[in-house]
Design an enzyme around this catalytic site. Structure first.
Site, PDB file in Angstrom:
ATOM      1  N   ASP A  98      71.871  68.586  22.349  1.00  0.00           N
ATOM      2  CA  ASP A  98      72.993  69.526  22.305  1.00  0.00           C
ATOM      3  C   ASP A  98      72.783  70.523  21.170  1.00  0.00           C
ATOM      4  O   ASP A  98      72.121  70.213  20.169  1.00  0.00           O
ATOM      5  CB  ASP A  98      74.305  68.778  22.065  1.00  0.00           C
ATOM      6  CG  ASP A  98      74.700  67.912  23.244  1.00  0.00           C
ATOM      7  OD1 ASP A  98      74.248  68.192  24.367  1.00  0.00           O
ATOM      8  OD2 ASP A  98      75.459  66.943  23.034  1.00  0.00           O
ATOM      9  N   TYR A 138      69.495  57.505  17.253  1.00  0.00           N
ATOM     10  CA  TYR A 138      70.332  58.570  16.699  1.00  0.00           C
ATOM     11  C   TYR A 138      71.085  58.076  15.475  1.00  0.00           C
ATOM     12  O   TYR A 138      71.395  56.884  15.358  1.00  0.00           O
ATOM     13  CB  TYR A 138      71.385  59.023  17.725  1.00  0.00           C
ATOM     14  CG  TYR A 138      70.838  59.627  18.983  1.00  0.00           C
ATOM     15  CD1 TYR A 138      70.614  60.996  19.074  1.00  0.00           C
ATOM     16  CD2 TYR A 138      70.577  58.833  20.102  1.00  0.00           C
ATOM     17  CE1 TYR A 138      70.137  61.563  20.252  1.00  0.00           C
ATOM     18  CE2 TYR A 138      70.094  59.395  21.274  1.00  0.00           C
ATOM     19  CZ  TYR A 138      69.867  60.749  21.347  1.00  0.00           C
ATOM     20  OH  TYR A 138      69.394  61.302  22.507  1.00  0.00           O
ATOM     21  N   ASP A 187      82.741  66.618  21.138  1.00  0.00           N
ATOM     22  CA  ASP A 187      82.259  66.814  19.771  1.00  0.00           C
ATOM     23  C   ASP A 187      83.105  67.885  19.083  1.00  0.00           C
ATOM     24  O   ASP A 187      83.972  68.501  19.703  1.00  0.00           O
ATOM     25  CB  ASP A 187      80.761  67.168  19.741  1.00  0.00           C
ATOM     26  CG  ASP A 187      80.441  68.445  20.510  1.00  0.00           C
ATOM     27  OD1 ASP A 187      81.178  69.441  20.352  1.00  0.00           O
ATOM     28  OD2 ASP A 187      79.467  68.458  21.265  1.00  0.00           O
ATOM     29  N   ARG A 224      78.116  61.255  22.803  1.00  0.00           N
ATOM     30  CA  ARG A 224      79.487  61.783  22.781  1.00  0.00           C
ATOM     31  C   ARG A 224      80.427  60.870  23.561  1.00  0.00           C
ATOM     32  O   ARG A 224      81.546  60.580  23.117  1.00  0.00           O
ATOM     33  CB  ARG A 224      79.521  63.188  23.379  1.00  0.00           C
ATOM     34  CG  ARG A 224      78.920  64.256  22.473  1.00  0.00           C
ATOM     35  CD  ARG A 224      78.879  65.589  23.165  1.00  0.00           C
ATOM     36  NE  ARG A 224      77.875  65.621  24.216  1.00  0.00           N
ATOM     37  CZ  ARG A 224      78.017  66.249  25.378  1.00  0.00           C
ATOM     38  NH1 ARG A 224      79.156  66.840  25.673  1.00  0.00           N
ATOM     39  NH2 ARG A 224      77.055  66.258  26.253  1.00  0.00           N
TER      40      ARG A 224
END
Length: 297
Positions: free
Chosen positions: A38, A66, A80, A172
């Site tokens: 993203d 992550y 987000d 997300r």
């Protein structure tokens, strides 16, 4: 040029933006990447250059790691902090409650892709429908979360997690689901990918560093450009003699080959990488060559 360049993607850039910037610097339009990030996310983006682009879809390790910062008390339309706030609420839980629910999200599970994603339904990416205010029926997809580690709270209501997961996992969505388990809205405040398959953040370089090296003509000597076989290191290596190499170059199978069934990264007797091959029932067949027909890379 045929190589793989691990890039530390900057925030605010799409993965396509990175490729567009590198095309001019590297002097080639033949670029690809694996694992879209993203725009708000940073971290590992493996860029495949030249004939190495054929390796992007053949890599064996698609798992990711992550570092994600959850912001409790807020829910947005994008999942987000770049999105529009849809809901806010007082935060009545903290580290102890968060740690208690995390084990629920480890293991195989089904996850509903978010509307703001590149998943295509009826040929159209979901994010295009989302931008029009539309909601499209989606089917949950299987994912695996291998582990979640709590890393701390950088600010009140924010909590950072290290998440190891399979390809196709939307962090997300995971953040929102964790918030739901806590009984509070949640969104993603920051996201950094530290591993993508065999590539780690320690191997990555920033765009300014790469562009400066390309401009000065030192990129080829920097050691930052990795050979295409790097992506296949999880596969066992196989060294073939000149006779078998000729068969591979001509696309001919080699019968009664003394190796176990499976996929291999193949080298000739000089150590030059030839490509991928598979053995089945004692027959060796080429899968994909990453050299020319003379055996040169």
């Amino acid at each position: 040029m045929s190589a793989i360049l691990p890039v530390d993607k900057p925030a605010g850039w799409t993965s396509f933006d990175v490729l567009a910037k590198l095309r001019g610097a590297l002097g080639t339009r033949k670029l690809g990447h694996s694992g879209t990030l993203d725009p708000m996310a940073t971290g590992v983006l493996a860029v495949f250059i030249g004939s190495a682009t054929a390796a992007a879809d053949r890599q064996t390790d698609h798992d990711k790691t992550y570092e994600a910062t959850l912001r409790l008390g807020v829910r947005t339309d994008t999942g987000d902090i770049t999105g529009t706030v849809l809901e806010s609420a007082p935060v009545t839980v903290g580290e102890q409650e968060l740690r208690a629910v995390l084990p629920r999200f480890i293991g195989e599970q089904m996850q509903l892709p978010p509307m703001y994603s590149a998943v295509k339904i009826n040929g159209q990416p979901l994010y295009k429908a989302a931008r029009k205010g539309q909601t499209v029926a989606r089917t949950p997809r299987p994912i695996t979360v291998y582990g979640i580690a709590y890393l701390g709270s950088p600010a009140p209501g924010d909590h950072t997690l290290r998440i190891s997961c399979s390809k196709g996992t939307y962090i997300r969505t995971l953040a929102e689901d964790i918030g739901a388990a806590l009984g509070v809205p949640a969104t993603l405040a920051a996201l950094r990918r530290t591993r993508a398959g065999v590539f780690t953040i320690d191997q990555c370089h920033t765009l300014p560093e790469i562009l400066a090296a390309a401009q000065s003509g030192t990129l080829d000597q920097s050691g930052w450009l990795l050979p295409v076989e790097t992506v296949f290191t999880p596969l066992p290596a196989l060294t073939v003699n000149d006779f078998v190499k000729t068969h591979l170059m001509n696309g001919c199978p080699t019968s009664q080959y003394p190796a176990g069934d499976g996929r291999y990264r193949v080298y000739d007797r000089t150590g030059a990488f030839l490509g991928l091959a598979a053995v089945s029932g004692g027959v060796l067949r080429v899968e994909k060559l990453f050299c020319d027909r003379t055996g040169s890379n």
